[in-house]
Design a protein around this motif. Structure first.
Motif, PDB file in Angstrom:
ATOM      1  N   UNK A  10       0.823  -1.224   0.000  1.00 40.57           N
ATOM      2  CA  UNK A  10       0.000   0.000   0.000  1.00 40.57           C
ATOM      3  C   UNK A  10       0.853   1.268   0.000  1.00 40.57           C
ATOM      4  N   UNK A  11       0.370   2.262  -0.732  1.00 41.62           N
ATOM      5  CA  UNK A  11       1.079   3.534  -0.848  1.00 41.62           C
ATOM      6  C   UNK A  11       0.349   4.565   0.008  1.00 41.62           C
ATOM      7  N   UNK A  12       0.999   5.043   1.079  1.00 38.90           N
ATOM      8  CA  UNK A  12       0.354   6.085   1.902  1.00 38.90           C
ATOM      9  C   UNK A  12       0.344   7.430   1.159  1.00 38.90           C
ATOM     10  N   UNK A  13      -0.435   8.357   1.658  1.00 42.42           N
ATOM     11  CA  UNK A  13      -0.566   9.661   0.997  1.00 42.42           C
ATOM     12  C   UNK A  13       0.768  10.387   0.896  1.00 42.42           C
ATOM     13  N   UNK A  14       1.608  10.259   1.904  1.00 41.88           N
ATOM     14  CA  UNK A  14       2.877  10.996   1.898  1.00 41.88           C
ATOM     15  C   UNK A  14       4.087  10.076   2.067  1.00 41.88           C
ATOM     16  N   UNK A  15       3.959   8.827   1.653  1.00 45.05           N
ATOM     17  CA  UNK A  15       5.069   7.884   1.808  1.00 45.05           C
ATOM     18  C   UNK A  15       5.267   7.039   0.565  1.00 45.05           C
ATOM     19  N   UNK A  16       5.873   5.892   0.773  1.00 45.57           N
ATOM     20  CA  UNK A  16       6.229   5.019  -0.344  1.00 45.57           C
ATOM     21  C   UNK A  16       5.631   3.641  -0.178  1.00 45.57           C
ATOM     22  N   UNK A  35       7.194   3.134  -5.246  1.00 45.48           N
ATOM     23  CA  UNK A  35       6.230   4.071  -5.799  1.00 45.48           C
ATOM     24  C   UNK A  35       5.701   5.005  -4.722  1.00 45.48           C
ATOM     25  N   UNK A  36       5.274   6.173  -5.175  1.00 46.62           N
ATOM     26  CA  UNK A  36       4.633   7.167  -4.307  1.00 46.62           C
ATOM     27  C   UNK A  36       3.382   7.654  -5.024  1.00 46.62           C
ATOM     28  N   UNK A  37       2.471   8.221  -4.248  1.00 46.14           N
ATOM     29  CA  UNK A  37       1.223   8.714  -4.825  1.00 46.14           C
ATOM     30  C   UNK A  37       1.463  10.061  -5.505  1.00 46.14           C
ATOM     31  N   UNK A  43      13.807  10.685  -9.432  1.00 48.22           N
ATOM     32  CA  UNK A  43      14.801  10.136  -8.497  1.00 48.22           C
ATOM     33  C   UNK A  43      14.603   8.640  -8.258  1.00 48.22           C
ATOM     34  N   UNK A  44      14.276   7.907  -9.290  1.00 48.63           N
ATOM     35  CA  UNK A  44      14.133   6.459  -9.173  1.00 48.63           C
ATOM     36  C   UNK A  44      12.816   6.007  -8.567  1.00 48.63           C
ATOM     37  N   UNK A  45      11.931   6.925  -8.279  1.00 50.22           N
ATOM     38  CA  UNK A  45      10.631   6.590  -7.696  1.00 50.22           C
ATOM     39  C   UNK A  45       9.544   6.804  -8.742  1.00 50.22           C
ATOM     40  N   UNK A  46       8.644   5.830  -8.835  1.00 49.82           N
ATOM     41  CA  UNK A  46       7.505   5.958  -9.754  1.00 49.82           C
ATOM     42  C   UNK A  46       6.393   6.700  -9.028  1.00 49.82           C
TER      43      UNK A  46
END
Length: 186
Positions: A121-127, A144-146, A165-168
């Motif tokens: 699960x992807x939190x609102x302000x996390x990964x 991934x991040x939201x 920065x490597x994050x989707x």
């Protein structure tokens, strides 16, 4: 002249044995050695050149021992055999093998627009983590991040909006849209 033929034959055989045994090490060490050649000279592949030299030596020895040709006749026919066999190696082995080279690699720049499934699960302000298909590379899992700043539950269908920065950065798909996509995949 016989010494030249022997040197070509033995040199080609030694080169072949060394490349079979130490091919990967030599390939890494000599990578880019022939990069100075123009693109039109791709027939100067080491396998083509060394194969031609080896054939020149072998054909020269055989023609010298089994025919009554003069020295220059032996050299001429040995050169002809070397060119013919070298061209055959190039057209029937080297060139087709270059055409079949494919990569299972992918670039992060290819990911925007791809559909993915949320694994963690992807939190609102996390990964979190998503899984997506990348053609021949198969399936890959990525952090991934939201994108929208809203939490996304596990199992949800998302689309990659951008990569930073490597994050989707992903956005959740509408339920109507994701069910249509799933129906099309089946």
């Amino acid at each position: 002249m016989e010494a030249l033929f022997w040197a070509c034959l033995i040199g080609g055989i030694v080169y072949s044995v060394v490349t079979i045994v130490f091919g990967d090490i030599l390939g890494d060490a000599l990578d880019g050695l022939l990069d100075f050649l123009p693109d039109g000279l791709d027939w100067l592949h080491p396998m083509t050149v060394v194969g031609g030299i080896t054939v020149f030596g072998g054909a020269g020895l055989m023609l010298g021992h089994y025919t009554d040709l003069a020295v220059w006749g032996v050299v001429a026919f040995a050169l002809l055999a070397a060119v013919v066999i070298g061209a055959g190696v190039y057209f029937f082995y080297v060139r087709p093998m270059r055409a079949t080279e494919s990569s299972t690699g992918y670039s992060m720049e290819e990911m925007p627009g791809k559909l993915a499934e949320v694994l963690v699960p992807i939190p609102a302000d996390g990964y979190g983590e998503v899984m997506l298909r990348m053609g021949a590379a198969g399936v890959t899992n990525r952090m991934a991040a939201s994108f929208d700043g809203v939490p996304v539950e596990a199992g949800a269908q998302v689309v990659v909006v951008e990569v930073r920065d490597g994050t989707l950065y992903v956005s959740k798909l509408d339920s109507d849209f994701s069910s249509n996509i799933l129906d099309e995949r089946r």
